[in-house]
Design a protein around this motif. Sequence first.
Motif, PDB file in Angstrom:
ATOM      1  N   ARG A  23      39.176  41.965  36.645  1.00 53.41           N
ATOM      2  CA  ARG A  23      39.609  41.572  35.021  1.00 53.41           C
ATOM      3  C   ARG A  23      38.351  42.203  34.068  1.00 53.41           C
ATOM      4  NH1 ARG A  23      38.152  37.684  31.964  1.00 53.41           N
ATOM      5  NH2 ARG A  23      37.333  36.245  33.784  1.00 53.41           N
ATOM      6  N   GLU A  64      44.153  36.830  29.683  1.00 52.89           N
ATOM      7  CA  GLU A  64      44.235  36.405  31.195  1.00 52.89           C
ATOM      8  C   GLU A  64      45.522  35.149  31.227  1.00 52.89           C
ATOM      9  OE1 GLU A  64      41.463  34.880  34.892  1.00 52.89           O
ATOM     10  OE2 GLU A  64      40.780  34.596  33.003  1.00 52.89           O
ATOM     11  N   HIS A 119      48.940  36.810  30.954  1.00 54.81           N
ATOM     12  CA  HIS A 119      49.341  37.595  31.982  1.00 54.81           C
ATOM     13  C   HIS A 119      49.721  36.937  33.443  1.00 54.81           C
ATOM     14  CE1 HIS A 119      49.369  41.753  30.923  1.00 54.81           C
ATOM     15  NE2 HIS A 119      47.948  41.843  30.463  1.00 54.81           N
ATOM     16  N   GLU A 120      48.907  35.760  33.584  1.00 57.52           N
ATOM     17  CA  GLU A 120      49.501  34.953  34.634  1.00 57.52           C
ATOM     18  C   GLU A 120      50.669  34.160  34.575  1.00 57.52           C
ATOM     19  OE1 GLU A 120      48.016  34.133  37.596  1.00 57.52           O
ATOM     20  OE2 GLU A 120      46.421  35.465  37.297  1.00 57.52           O
ATOM     21  N   SER A 166      48.041  40.993  35.240  1.00 60.26           N
ATOM     22  CA  SER A 166      47.535  40.311  36.127  1.00 60.26           C
ATOM     23  C   SER A 166      47.906  40.807  37.792  1.00 60.26           C
ATOM     24  CB  SER A 166      48.335  38.813  36.531  1.00 60.26           C
ATOM     25  OG  SER A 166      47.174  37.886  36.374  1.00 60.26           O
TER      26      SER A 166
END
Length: 484
Positions: free
Chosen positions: A161, A186, A189-190, A259
């Motif tokens: 990442r 983050e 994206h998850e 991700s």
Amino acid sequence: MTRPPELPRGSAGIFSGLSETFSFHASPESFITSRVLAFQKQNPALAQTRTPIHAKVLNRNVAVISSHDHVRQALCDEGITTKLSAGAAYDELIAPFFPQPNVLLLDPPEHQQSKQIWVHRMQKVEGSIRSKVPNIVLDHFSHIQSGSRVDLYDSMKTLSRKILLSIFLSTDEDQESDSADLENIEVLHEELLRGQFSLFPISVQTPFWRSPRAKGLDARRELESLLAAGVGQGRCPFATGTDAEKHDVASHLLLFTSSLATKALASLLTALVMNVYVYKRSDSDDSLGDQIRAMDDREGKCEMLRSVILETERLSPPVVGIMRRTIQDTILTPPDQSTAPTLIPKGWDTWIYFVGAGRDPARFGHTAETYRPARYTGPEAVDATPPEGFAFGAGAKACLGRNVTRLIATAVIEACLGLESRRILQAFTRTPRINIVGDACQMPSGVRAWLGWQQDVAPEQWAKDMKQLPTQRPRKPVYVQVRR
């Protein structure tokens, strides 16, 4: 003469279709291998041919192809590739979450035009990797106390990442404002990934509940705004002028920083680190990393590392396969005359299975399932000229990130082994060495099979020990000790 893809067939009934869908999502390797074995048992004369099989996934007819030759045809033979559509295959799974413009989903001729533009753009990223990645790697490991045990995949996911966001968005985790942006990106994206791979493929929004797909689509829209703002501020490496160019870049950054991309890079780095540091030959107590360090010439070190990366890609591709939709009846020809050609009817999906193709004995001989670090260098490569695996696909639609990923993988291992020059490692007074220690004998057999360290592992055991969607990784943490 042609015939439909071989059975066993999934029943058209909805409950059987759901059963096969859940089985496929749980473990493509187990799903495919069990059906191949069942077919071979019913057809002993064809036991060694890796004949395509027919399955039902999401209640659609799917032809699963897993021989190296058939996969090569599907990806590289223009007479076949023009009959297979990426856009149609991924219309429901990817397009809503990574909308156009998106080179991944384009078919010819639009694909070639867009890819040519992006190949040129990516060259600037390739040029920055060697200057950025080594310091990111050493900074990452400097925050891990020497002698401590870490979950290798989790550590590589964090590192991946950092690398992707640094090279594509020029972020710096040490900057407070960047750190907040990184955390937000983050999380979003998850959320997007969970929505993309949800087995409940309907977007539902109520005042009290939202389906995973609805949450994923909302996350996509918020990410698009964040990335567009980053492009407008000049934070990405791609030059933009017109509004159309800015939109194109922002749309692709959504994929490059996703991700899915992070986990794919983490999967490759996890396998590569274990192959370099944990794997030991039966005739040596030294790790492969120790052996590479001890080599006299720089060129020899580079050639050996290149071979290890290619062998890791062949055996352990991060993404197990890709989909295509047949837009015309398609015939796959066998490599010899021992079997008949295979007809894939118009309207079927074709699952191109990279794991099986990379382990095809017809192309890699009796060591097809075995990790051989020097397969692509020295006498082994000269004598056998082994083909590469399909971790990045092949042909005109080969993955745009292939060169970038290989450069990152090389830079990560070189930095860990202390092979980089002090000039590049500007933040450090000397070139550090990272030692990563693990017990290969304690690895679960399914993980060892994934790496090519153990052969003849039952597909059920592989499914127990490995997750394969959206990318391959050990199902349980694999702990290693980090020493500096």
